[in-house]
Design a protein around this motif. Structure first.
Motif, mmCIF file in Angstrom:
data_model
loop_
_atom_site.group_PDB
_atom_site.id
_atom_site.type_symbol
_atom_site.label_atom_id
_atom_site.label_comp_id
_atom_site.label_asym_id
_atom_site.label_seq_id
_atom_site.Cartn_x
_atom_site.Cartn_y
_atom_site.Cartn_z
ATOM 1 N N LYS A 5 0.831 -1.208 0.000
ATOM 2 C CA LYS A 5 0.000 0.000 0.000
ATOM 3 C C LYS A 5 0.866 1.258 0.000
ATOM 4 N N ALA A 9 0.879 4.173 -2.845
ATOM 5 C CA ALA A 9 0.483 5.541 -2.482
ATOM 6 C C ALA A 9 1.574 6.557 -2.803
ATOM 7 N N ASN A 14 -1.865 13.681 -3.101
ATOM 8 C CA ASN A 14 -3.079 13.603 -2.287
ATOM 9 C C ASN A 14 -3.893 14.897 -2.312
ATOM 10 N N ARG A 158 -6.280 9.470 -11.642
ATOM 11 C CA ARG A 158 -7.170 9.552 -10.477
ATOM 12 C C ARG A 158 -8.579 9.875 -10.962
ATOM 13 N N GLU A 180 -11.726 11.640 -3.834
ATOM 14 C CA GLU A 180 -11.039 10.677 -4.696
ATOM 15 C C GLU A 180 -11.762 9.329 -4.625
ATOM 16 N N ARG A 183 -7.961 5.038 -8.127
ATOM 17 C CA ARG A 183 -6.569 5.331 -8.498
ATOM 18 C C ARG A 183 -6.051 4.226 -9.427
ATOM 19 N N GLN A 195 -6.904 0.930 -7.390
ATOM 20 C CA GLN A 195 -7.356 0.975 -5.995
ATOM 21 C C GLN A 195 -8.708 1.681 -5.928
ATOM 22 N N CYS A 197 -10.890 3.824 -3.720
ATOM 23 C CA CYS A 197 -10.678 4.685 -2.543
ATOM 24 C C CYS A 197 -11.941 4.909 -1.721
#
Length: 601
Positions: A5, A9, A14, A158, A180, A183, A195, A197
């Motif tokens: 993870k 990330a 972010n 994103r 968000e 991803r 991913q 979110c």
């Protein structure tokens, strides 16, 4: 080794930059989320613009647009009226009335719109006292691309959901919340990593506060399927007036792929972005881009196909429309992907596609599969043009023709030339296959070319069909004769007024059906095979005149039962005839029981 993870990330930012928020506002504007809100009944010239967030002056004769649900309902009513009744069923007077009504509606619609003098855009006008402004709440999704923060050769995407809320207060309050949702990480030589979110949600009921939405973390951090749920929603035909929209920022994609291996995929005359330059707000466009990036990450050789003018084949594959298996999409190299073709074939396809400007008219995978099948069976004379013609005219029969030709010792190209002479590949190929199947039924020697490739196909086929029917009829007659004696012993019966006997031939069954105007002729095969028994009920005075037809099923062991009895035009018999038939069935079953008793004794 699986990615952690933390590693995943580290590739992403972010924050929501000013560029993202600008594109979000642009998307909300283009999707019709912005409007002009009038708050004072007495002063309808004063309105609040949700786009530039200022009080502006508008014409005082504007009217309330109506809630999104009422607009959608009105549109569907209008659509249903046109579909159900149709303009072709109206008189000239009604058509004139319809036109006048349409003009009146257009004039009303014009009054629902006003131009904001500050930003210059045209918006719907809403009166706050006429509806709950919360009905205008909605969500849009945008996909924003960027370079990876860790790997300069990797690209990230994103998906961001923008939720617009209209709060009810004296002064209009509009809130845009950015969150968000998805991803994506694209790296050469690796499968795309996605991913989700958004947290999992479930609802619990509390006696004091009512229903509560509770959010929980996801057990699985990564999702195997690269297709996003929001993309599926945007493909629905009847999308909601407010929800279900997904747009992609092309400018961010161009900046993200610059100086990365993915740049070569989008570069050049046949580049992906170049051909979709005018579709910056195209629905479900992100779906094809994600699939293309995922395919290219593991199979870089598709770049050669795109640059060679075969980009339409790649796009058909991404949309799920490609068929035929001409290209092995799971291959690691271009050589193994197009191993069914020669180098000359690929050059011919490229030259053929370059001559055609319209992409929809270029060679597709179905047409390539015909050429591939021809090469597998060593049809060297097959050209690209011929393969295309076969795919369009007789694709469904081509593979069957190849297999059938080899089975009877013919070369497929000779069969194609023969079909072309006999009226065209599309029609003649299917006729030839039917002819071969029927010829095998009567035992014709197909190794002889005068039989396998006859001079006049239609005339010869008609003659073969007659022989097949004659042979089938002859077989049925023989089966009926074999069981006639047993049927006569069981079912022959004579009363005071009527007698019953089994059908003896197919001709009798057809004549019975024509005389009484029902479908007993279709039971000839079942009767011949012993699957059922067709009996004739006739008067003693007129033994040759059809009266009633009866169907009986069963056996001596389990007993016989009447399935149906029909007269002229499938009419039911009178009560007297039904009683006679019941007595007949009792006697037939009694005979069977007597035989069983004798055998046991």
């Amino acid at each position: 080794m699986e990615m952690t993870k933390k590693e995943f990330a580290s590739h992403f930012s972010n924050s929501f930059s000013a560029e993202i928020k600008h594109f979000g506002r642009e998307t909300l504007l283009k999707e019709g989320f912005d409007c002009l809100i009038v708050t004072d009944k007495e002063d309808k010239e004063k309105a609040y613009c949700t786009h530039c967030k200022k009080w502006v002056k508008i014409p005082g004769d504007t009217i309330h647009t109506g809630s999104p649900k009422s607009i959608q309902a009105a549109e569907r009513r209008r659509y249903n009226n046109h579909c159900c009744h149709g303009i072709w069923m109206l008189t000239e007077e009604q058509i004139e009335m319809e036109k006048a009504e349409e003009e009146r509606r257009e004039a009303i619609e014009e009054r629902k719109l006003a131009v904001c003098p500050e930003c210059g855009f045209r918006f719907n006008v809403y009166h706050r006292w006429r509806m709950n402004m919360g009905q205008l709440d909605g969500t849009v999704s945008i996909s924003v691309w960027a370079k990876s923060k860790v790997d300069p050769a990797a690209v990230v995407m994103r998906r961001i959901e923008i939720k617009r809320n209209y709060r009810s207060s004296e002064e209009p309050v509009i809130e845009d919340t950015y969150r968000e949702a998805e991803r994506y990480l694209f790296r050469m030589g690796h499968k795309t990593v996605r991913q989700n979110c958004r947290p999992l949600r479930h609802y619990e009921y509390d006696k004091k506060t009512g229903w509560k939405c509770i959010e929980a973390g996801r057990k699985k951090f990564f999702v195997k399927n690269i297709i996003d749920r929001a993309v599926r929603q945007s493909n629905v035909m009847w999308t909601d007036y407010i929800k279900g929209h997904y747009r992609m920022n092309i400018g961010s994609l161009k900046a993200a792929i610059k100086d990365t291996p993915y740049y070569y995929l989008f570069k050049g005359e046949n580049g992906y972005i170049r051909n979709y330059r005018s579709y910056e707000y195209r629905e479900s466009y992100p779906l094809h881009t994600v699939r293309l990036m995922d395919l290219y990450s593991l199979h870089p050789w598709i770049e050669v196909l795109i640059k060679s003018g075969m980009d339409n084949i790649v796009m058909d594959h991404l949309r799920g429309e490609g068929c035929g298996g001409a290209i092995c999409w799971g291959a690691k190299t271009l050589k193994s992907a197009v191993k069914r073709f020669t180098k000359q074939d690929l050059k011919n396809v490229m030259e053929y596609n370059r001559k055609i400007r319209d992409k929809a008219s270029r060679i597709n995978e179905t047409e390539l599969s015909v050429l591939a099948l021809a090469r597998e069976h060593r049809y060297q004379q097959m050209t690209v043009g011929m393969a295309r013609h076969i795919a369009r005219e007789g694709y469904g029969q081509f593979e069957s023709m190849v297999i059938t030709a080899e089975r009877i010792g013919l070369h497929g190209m000779k069969v194609l030339e023969y079909c072309q002479k006999e009226g065209g590949i599309g029609h003649a190929m299917g006729d030839w296959l039917d002819y071969i199947r029927d010829a095998e039924k009567i035992g014709l020697d197909l190794r002889d070319k005068t039989n396998s490739l006859p001079k006049d196909l239609k005339r010869r086929h008609a003659n073969i069909i007659k022989q097949v029917k004659y042979k089938a009829k002859k077989e049925l007659e023989e089966m009926m004769k074999a069981t006639l004696a047993i049927r006569k012993r069981i079912f022959c019966w004579k009363g005071k007024k009527y007698f019953i006997r089994p059908a003896e031939s197919t001709e009798e069954l057809v004549a019975e059906g024509m005389a009484l105007h029902h479908c007993v002729g279709g039971y000839a095969e079942k009767h011949a095979r012993g699957e059922t028994n067709i009996l004739f009920v006739r008067k003693n005075e007129k033994p040759d005149q059809p009266l009633y037809t009866m169907e009986v099923s069963g056996s001596v062991k389990i007993g016989w039962r009447m399935v149906q009895i029909r007269g002229e035009m499938n009419s039911a018999p009178p009560a007297a005839v039904r009683k006679m038939v019941e007595r007949f069935m009792e006697e037939v079953n009694a005979k069977g029981k007597e035989k069983k008793v004798r055998k046991t004794a």
